[in-house]
Design an enzyme around this catalytic site. Structure first.
Site, PDB file in Angstrom:
ATOM      1  N   HIS A 131      10.037  14.634  38.554  1.00  0.00           N
ATOM      2  CA  HIS A 131       9.083  15.132  37.567  1.00  0.00           C
ATOM      3  C   HIS A 131       7.742  15.285  38.299  1.00  0.00           C
ATOM      4  O   HIS A 131       7.467  14.551  39.238  1.00  0.00           O
ATOM      5  CB  HIS A 131       8.987  14.030  36.500  1.00  0.00           C
ATOM      6  CG  HIS A 131       8.245  14.389  35.261  1.00  0.00           C
ATOM      7  ND1 HIS A 131       6.870  14.336  35.174  1.00  0.00           N
ATOM      8  CD2 HIS A 131       8.687  14.751  34.031  1.00  0.00           C
ATOM      9  CE1 HIS A 131       6.505  14.653  33.943  1.00  0.00           C
ATOM     10  NE2 HIS A 131       7.577  14.912  33.228  1.00  0.00           N
ATOM     11  N   ASP A 208      11.417   5.492  38.535  1.00  0.00           N
ATOM     12  CA  ASP A 208      10.885   6.080  37.307  1.00  0.00           C
ATOM     13  C   ASP A 208      12.007   6.062  36.266  1.00  0.00           C
ATOM     14  O   ASP A 208      12.987   6.795  36.388  1.00  0.00           O
ATOM     15  CB  ASP A 208      10.422   7.509  37.630  1.00  0.00           C
ATOM     16  CG  ASP A 208      10.002   8.294  36.392  1.00  0.00           C
ATOM     17  OD1 ASP A 208      10.210   7.811  35.260  1.00  0.00           O
ATOM     18  OD2 ASP A 208       9.472   9.407  36.573  1.00  0.00           O
ATOM     19  N   CYS A 372       8.433  20.333  33.834  1.00  0.00           N
ATOM     20  CA  CYS A 372       7.630  19.558  34.797  1.00  0.00           C
ATOM     21  C   CYS A 372       8.410  19.263  36.066  1.00  0.00           C
ATOM     22  O   CYS A 372       8.234  18.215  36.688  1.00  0.00           O
ATOM     23  CB  CYS A 372       7.122  18.245  34.200  1.00  0.00           C
ATOM     24  SG  CYS A 372       6.038  18.453  32.811  1.00  0.00           S
TER      25      CYS A 372
HETATM   26  C1  LIG Z   1       8.430  12.083  30.609  1.00  0.00           C
HETATM   27  C2  LIG Z   1       8.567  11.735  32.031  1.00  0.00           C
HETATM   28  C3  LIG Z   1       7.474  11.264  32.776  1.00  0.00           C
HETATM   29  C4  LIG Z   1       6.096  11.193  32.213  1.00  0.00           C
HETATM   30  O1  LIG Z   1       6.033  10.332  31.122  1.00  0.00           O
HETATM   31  P1  LIG Z   1       4.675  10.249  30.264  1.00  0.00           P
HETATM   32  O2  LIG Z   1       5.070   9.465  29.066  1.00  0.00           O
HETATM   33  O3  LIG Z   1       4.308  11.666  29.940  1.00  0.00           O
HETATM   34  O4  LIG Z   1       3.667   9.578  31.112  1.00  0.00           O
HETATM   35  C5  LIG Z   1       7.697  10.892  34.082  1.00  0.00           C
HETATM   36  N1  LIG Z   1       8.911  10.972  34.643  1.00  0.00           N
HETATM   37  C6  LIG Z   1       9.986  11.419  33.969  1.00  0.00           C
HETATM   38  C7  LIG Z   1      11.314  11.467  34.634  1.00  0.00           C
HETATM   39  C8  LIG Z   1       9.844  11.819  32.643  1.00  0.00           C
HETATM   40  O5  LIG Z   1      10.902  12.272  31.979  1.00  0.00           O
END
Ligand SMILES: *Cc1c(COP(=O)(O)O)cnc(C)c1O
Length: 414
Positions: A131, A208, A372
């Protein structure tokens, strides 16, 4: 005691679960809402909404500093939420859980912390499936420190190529950052292997978990991961709150992220000493209500049960994949055997945005675009995809509605 899938599914009553989500009974453009944008944000059950209303109705107050009753009640519930998060992720200590404003905030906190630990000649490894929020902070970190950014490449199925990872990792590797599950394709990455290999050369690993936590219950001690981050709003909680798990030793080693109230032990103009964990990383008034509601969301998800969620979502994923592939000209991106209930697809040469617009007219919410994750779209040489991300509160009937909607879009647009 191991239970068969059928036993578990019998205990999982989809009609009862759907009643927990008031938004699922609304209409969009005159049609019943069909919500397939769960990977962007999940819907909120009444149990969590009630906690939010209760907070503002009964004990709204600033935490940690007050002697009065409301402040003590709010503090207790906020700290209880931290303990729920600790238990859920199986962290060893509750002070290893830092409450942040979300995954992006958590990642930036770590990237900032590592600025003082990296130098020219060091390597930071990320993956091709990231992302943007997991690419840009590392690029900024590398620019600040002179470290190099290396990327684990992917194959056409949307899987990371581990033999290439083996070649990238070296004694210069200081940090590895990979998402547990890709938001654009749903691929579940082999993080156990990635963590083991990184630790063999002394590198730290941040995972993440924004896309894994709605489907999988991670055990951070079992994984032996150094940092794990997630957002509440993707697992039935509110927006604007998230978490960072960090091993105690790492969190003690990293400098604070932001200066302000709450994060200090003592302040004079000569020198400030920092508060102990977790407060060192929690400057300013946090999202108190959000943190408490995050804890309630974790309770809710555990009551539904992550085994049930995985079994039911897999069934929906198989059903939807088969039905979508029956549509002529439809191509699915991300076909790993290890994936969550995310389906990214395109319809012939029709622009994803046009498909999404027609589906919206039919009350069906999907996401269109690069999600993203532009490097993934560049890899496939496409501008974007239509993404239907399925949750445990969706149904086969809703998938049927999606299929009918896509066929309609195809007729109108080709
Ligand atoms: C949604 C997402 C993010 C960002 O999360 P936020 O709540 O917008 O800070 C980061 N990494 C992944 C894989 C995501 O799906």
């Amino acid at each position: 005691m191991p239970q068969s899938g059928l036993d578990l599914l019998a205990m999982f009553n989809i009609n009862e679960i759907r009643k927990d989500f008031p938004i699922l009974s609304r209409k969009v453009n005159g049609k019943p809402l069909v919500y397939f944008d769960n990977a962007a944000t999940s819907q909120t059950p009444q149990q969590v909404i009630d906690v939010i209303v209760d907070y503002y109705s009964n004990y709204n107050a600033n935490i940690h500093r007050g002697v009065h009753t409301l402040s003590q009640e709010a503090t207790d519930l906020y700290e209880q939420a931290r303990q729920k998060i600790q238990a859920h992720f199986n962290a060893k200590h509750s002070h290893e859980i830092i409450l942040t404003s979300g995954t992006t905030d958590s990642i930036n906190l770590i990237a900032n912390g590592f600025s003082s630990l990296l130098k020219k000649g060091d390597d930071v490894i990320v993956s091709a499936l990231e992302h943007h929020s997991n690419i840009v902070p590392w690029q900024m970190l590398c620019e600040r420190t002179g470290a190099s950014l290396k990327v684990i490449p992917m194959n056409l199925e949307g899987e990371l190529i581990m033999s290439e990872y083996d070649k990238l990792i070296s004694k210069n590797t200081k940090l590895v950052f990979v998402n547990h599950v890709s938001n654009a394709l749903g691929t579940i990455n082999p993080i156990e292997y990635i963590i083991k290999k990184a630790h063999a050369v002394g590198a730290a690993v941040l995972i993440d978990g924004a896309q894994s936590t709605p489907h999988i219950k991670p055990d951070v001690q079992d994984l032996d991961v150094d940092f794990y981050v997630a957002s509440a709003h993707k697992l039935c909680g509110p927006t604007g709150v998230g978490m960072l798990y960090g091993k105690q030793d790492w969190l003690n080693k990293l400098p604070p992220y932001q200066g302000g109230g709450e994060m200090i032990a003592e302040v004079t103009f000569e020198k400030t000493t920092y508060a102990d964990l977790p407060h060192k990383f929690e400057a300013g008034t946090p999202n108190i209500c959000g943190g408490i509601a995050f804890g309630a969301a974790i309770d809710y998800m555990n009551a539904v049960g992550f085994n049930n969620i995985a079994l039911y979502e897999n069934e929906l994923l198989e059903y939807a994949t088969k039905a979508l592939l029956d549509i002529e000209g439809l191509k699915i991106y991300g076909t790993s055997k290890q994936k969550t209930s995310v389906i990214s697809f395109n319809l012939d040469d029709i622009h994803p945005y046009d498909v999404g617009t027609i589906l919206d007219k039919l009350g069906i919410a999907v996401r269109t675009g690069h999600h993203c994750a532009q490097p993934i779209m560049d890899f496939y040489k496409i501008p974007g995809t239509v993404r239907a991300s399925i949750s445990f509160y969706n149904t086969k009937e809703e998938i049927d509605a999606l299929v009918t909607g896509i066929k309609k879009a195809k007729m109108m647009l080709s």
